[in-house]
Scaffold this motif. Sequence first.
Motif, PDB file in Angstrom:
ATOM      1  N   ILE A 194       2.137 -78.011  34.469  1.00 23.81           N
ATOM      2  CA  ILE A 194       2.660 -76.794  35.085  1.00 23.81           C
ATOM      3  C   ILE A 194       1.501 -76.026  35.713  1.00 23.81           C
ATOM      4  CG2 ILE A 194       3.919 -74.640  34.712  1.00 23.81           C
ATOM      5  CD1 ILE A 194       5.086 -75.955  32.151  1.00 23.81           C
ATOM      6  N   TRP A 195       1.582 -75.811  37.008  1.00 22.41           N
ATOM      7  CA  TRP A 195       0.592 -75.002  37.714  1.00 22.41           C
ATOM      8  C   TRP A 195       1.277 -73.743  38.219  1.00 22.41           C
ATOM      9  CZ3 TRP A 195      -4.618 -75.638  38.153  1.00 22.41           C
ATOM     10  CH2 TRP A 195      -5.145 -76.893  37.817  1.00 22.41           C
ATOM     11  N   GLN A 196       0.550 -72.650  38.168  1.00 22.91           N
ATOM     12  CA  GLN A 196       1.063 -71.394  38.705  1.00 22.91           C
ATOM     13  C   GLN A 196      -0.001 -70.683  39.532  1.00 22.91           C
ATOM     14  OE1 GLN A 196       2.886 -69.691  34.828  1.00 22.91           O
ATOM     15  NE2 GLN A 196       4.128 -68.948  36.523  1.00 22.91           N
ATOM     16  N   ALA A 197       0.413 -70.207  40.711  1.00 25.49           N
ATOM     17  CA  ALA A 197      -0.460 -69.342  41.483  1.00 25.49           C
ATOM     18  C   ALA A 197      -0.346 -67.932  40.926  1.00 25.49           C
ATOM     19  CB  ALA A 197      -0.065 -69.367  42.955  1.00 25.49           C
ATOM     20  N   GLY A 198      -1.323 -67.096  41.256  1.00 25.10           N
ATOM     21  CA  GLY A 198      -1.290 -65.745  40.737  1.00 25.10           C
ATOM     22  C   GLY A 198      -1.780 -64.726  41.736  1.00 25.10           C
ATOM     23  N   GLY A 199      -1.553 -63.478  41.408  1.00 25.80           N
ATOM     24  CA  GLY A 199      -1.986 -62.374  42.248  1.00 25.80           C
ATOM     25  C   GLY A 199      -2.637 -61.296  41.419  1.00 25.80           C
ATOM     26  N   VAL A 200      -2.735 -60.112  41.996  1.00 27.35           N
ATOM     27  CA  VAL A 200      -3.424 -59.002  41.341  1.00 27.35           C
ATOM     28  C   VAL A 200      -2.542 -57.763  41.353  1.00 27.35           C
ATOM     29  CG1 VAL A 200      -5.610 -57.777  41.127  1.00 27.35           C
ATOM     30  CG2 VAL A 200      -5.494 -59.864  42.524  1.00 27.35           C
ATOM     31  N   ALA A 201      -2.261 -57.227  40.190  1.00 28.77           N
ATOM     32  CA  ALA A 201      -1.581 -55.936  40.070  1.00 28.77           C
ATOM     33  C   ALA A 201      -2.645 -54.878  39.808  1.00 28.77           C
ATOM     34  CB  ALA A 201      -0.566 -55.958  38.933  1.00 28.77           C
ATOM     35  N   SER A 202      -2.552 -53.751  40.506  1.00 34.09           N
ATOM     36  CA  SER A 202      -3.583 -52.719  40.380  1.00 34.09           C
ATOM     37  C   SER A 202      -2.968 -51.332  40.250  1.00 34.09           C
ATOM     38  CB  SER A 202      -4.499 -52.757  41.610  1.00 34.09           C
ATOM     39  OG  SER A 202      -5.412 -51.673  41.597  1.00 34.09           O
ATOM     40  N   ARG A 203      -3.629 -50.491  39.468  1.00 37.78           N
ATOM     41  CA  ARG A 203      -3.217 -49.088  39.359  1.00 37.78           C
ATOM     42  C   ARG A 203      -3.617 -48.298  40.604  1.00 37.78           C
ATOM     43  NH1 ARG A 203      -2.948 -46.327  34.353  1.00 37.78           N
ATOM     44  NH2 ARG A 203      -4.640 -44.971  35.060  1.00 37.78           N
ATOM     45  N   GLY A 204      -4.532 -48.859  41.390  1.00 35.76           N
ATOM     46  CA  GLY A 204      -4.963 -48.193  42.622  1.00 35.76           C
ATOM     47  C   GLY A 204      -3.966 -48.401  43.745  1.00 35.76           C
ATOM     48  N   GLU A 205      -4.059 -47.562  44.765  1.00 41.26           N
ATOM     49  CA  GLU A 205      -3.102 -47.647  45.867  1.00 41.26           C
ATOM     50  C   GLU A 205      -3.447 -48.724  46.884  1.00 41.26           C
ATOM     51  OE1 GLU A 205      -2.555 -43.816  47.595  1.00 41.26           O
ATOM     52  OE2 GLU A 205      -1.725 -42.932  45.756  1.00 41.26           O
ATOM     53  N   PHE A 212       6.643 -59.487  32.964  1.00 37.70           N
ATOM     54  CA  PHE A 212       6.025 -58.508  32.066  1.00 37.70           C
ATOM     55  C   PHE A 212       6.137 -57.088  32.620  1.00 37.70           C
ATOM     56  CE2 PHE A 212       3.497 -62.214  30.362  1.00 37.70           C
ATOM     57  CZ  PHE A 212       4.089 -62.196  29.109  1.00 37.70           C
ATOM     58  N   ARG A 213       6.926 -56.922  33.713  1.00 38.89           N
ATOM     59  CA  ARG A 213       7.257 -55.617  34.270  1.00 38.89           C
ATOM     60  C   ARG A 213       6.013 -54.815  34.650  1.00 38.89           C
ATOM     61  NH1 ARG A 213       8.862 -53.476  29.761  1.00 38.89           N
ATOM     62  NH2 ARG A 213       9.233 -51.451  30.743  1.00 38.89           N
ATOM     63  N   LEU A 214       5.053 -55.484  35.257  1.00 33.14           N
ATOM     64  CA  LEU A 214       3.826 -54.795  35.648  1.00 33.14           C
ATOM     65  C   LEU A 214       4.048 -53.848  36.816  1.00 33.14           C
ATOM     66  CD1 LEU A 214       1.104 -57.583  35.266  1.00 33.14           C
ATOM     67  CD2 LEU A 214       2.086 -56.036  33.561  1.00 33.14           C
ATOM     68  N   ALA A 215       5.140 -54.021  37.547  1.00 33.00           N
ATOM     69  CA  ALA A 215       5.452 -53.098  38.637  1.00 33.00           C
ATOM     70  C   ALA A 215       5.683 -51.682  38.112  1.00 33.00           C
ATOM     71  CB  ALA A 215       6.682 -53.577  39.400  1.00 33.00           C
ATOM     72  N   ASP A 216       6.009 -51.550  36.842  1.00 35.50           N
ATOM     73  CA  ASP A 216       6.222 -50.228  36.244  1.00 35.50           C
ATOM     74  C   ASP A 216       4.915 -49.441  36.148  1.00 35.50           C
ATOM     75  OD1 ASP A 216       8.795 -51.081  35.920  1.00 35.50           O
ATOM     76  OD2 ASP A 216       8.698 -51.303  33.739  1.00 35.50           O
ATOM     77  N   VAL A 217       3.785 -50.146  36.134  1.00 35.06           N
ATOM     78  CA  VAL A 217       2.497 -49.479  35.907  1.00 35.06           C
ATOM     79  C   VAL A 217       1.503 -49.720  37.038  1.00 35.06           C
ATOM     80  CG1 VAL A 217       2.705 -49.425  33.394  1.00 35.06           C
ATOM     81  CG2 VAL A 217       1.751 -51.462  34.489  1.00 35.06           C
ATOM     82  N   ALA A 218       1.926 -50.411  38.102  1.00 34.43           N
ATOM     83  CA  ALA A 218       1.032 -50.737  39.214  1.00 34.43           C
ATOM     84  C   ALA A 218       1.464 -50.021  40.491  1.00 34.43           C
ATOM     85  CB  ALA A 218       1.015 -52.246  39.445  1.00 34.43           C
ATOM     86  N   ARG A 219       0.474 -49.593  41.281  1.00 37.49           N
ATOM     87  CA  ARG A 219       0.758 -48.966  42.574  1.00 37.49           C
ATOM     88  C   ARG A 219       0.577 -49.930  43.737  1.00 37.49           C
ATOM     89  NH1 ARG A 219      -2.571 -43.267  41.915  1.00 37.49           N
ATOM     90  NH2 ARG A 219      -1.469 -42.486  40.070  1.00 37.49           N
ATOM     91  N   SER A 220      -0.043 -51.082  43.459  1.00 35.48           N
ATOM     92  CA  SER A 220      -0.238 -52.073  44.516  1.00 35.48           C
ATOM     93  C   SER A 220      -0.302 -53.466  43.924  1.00 35.48           C
ATOM     94  CB  SER A 220      -1.520 -51.783  45.307  1.00 35.48           C
ATOM     95  OG  SER A 220      -2.662 -51.928  44.479  1.00 35.48           O
ATOM     96  N   VAL A 221      -0.059 -54.460  44.756  1.00 32.71           N
ATOM     97  CA  VAL A 221      -0.097 -55.845  44.308  1.00 32.71           C
ATOM     98  C   VAL A 221      -0.548 -56.738  45.456  1.00 32.71           C
ATOM     99  CG1 VAL A 221       2.302 -56.373  44.933  1.00 32.71           C
ATOM    100  CG2 VAL A 221       1.196 -57.643  43.083  1.00 32.71           C
TER     101      VAL A 221
END
Length: 344
Positions: A152-163, A225-234
Amino acid sequence: MSRPSLARRTVLGALASSPLWLGSAWAASRSMKISHQFPGGSITEGDFRDRLCRMFATEVEKRTRGSLKFSIYPNSSLMQPNAQFGALRKGSLDLALVPLSYAGAESPEANIGLMPGLVTSYQQGYAWKNAEVGKELMRILDSQGLVVISWIWQAGGVASRGEEPILRPEQVQGLKVRGGSHEMDLILRDAGATIVNLPSNEIHNAMKSGALDAAFTSSTSLITFRLADVARSVTTARGGGYWFMFEPLMMSRTVFSRLSKSQQEAITTVGADLEKFAMRMAMADDQAVAGYYSRTGARVADMDAESLKQWQEVARNTAWREFGGRNDNCAKLLALAEKSIAAL
């Protein structure tokens, strides 16, 4: 009721203690545990990694006519993520779906499972299975008591609290960042970040509390993991990526070797069959991330070729070099992986 004769008791005792009888009795019914750290769901809904475990359990039970049964333990409900490798090696845990790089502290070779910039597409990652690099990795893991059941391979991104979405290395300077592997941490530290080590199921709380500014993780984890609840950008991976994680369904070699040939065949066949499902779902989540974060008002950016190249250059001069110098196995794996890149 008459008691069995001495001769009959002797024969029955011999049969009961014979390896053949014990093996067939043991194989007749076996309950196994599958552990993972991801949100639980059902066979049709939820995090695809949990779904894959449930699909695997259902199909193997069917093919073995109930001689193998499985219990699924999501959300680290059985044990903590980093404890799974030791338990698999000892045979005290049957199966786990877990990022290979989590074993890096125990097994340096495992860090190739999240080597920034080394794998940049699903096609490349899955091609490892039949390439020299994949065969060498399987040899090493087998010697360490682990059997890969599903690639199983998965690509990933970055969730950030910054805008501002994080695209380039210089943007992490001064931030508290989770990379996901020792090698990711090397390039982030080189770019000026402060490293925070924690498994993906702890990212949400760390970002919510401010203990973490940004997190690199798989597209699926960015969603479930609902990171959109705590991130302002992705930053998404739908335009390509340098963060590709090998996150296999693995089994204890000790447990696997005790199964009958037909049971082993059922497990390996079903595991291989589910790889197409895993790739399809991972790619779908890469696409879904943008819409998911947009709905919360977060700013969305896609990784671009120029930014990817910058991360690769940092990785080549830090993470790749350090990994190749750790031991002979690491040096060989890196050389074979670079050979696979040249062959594309």
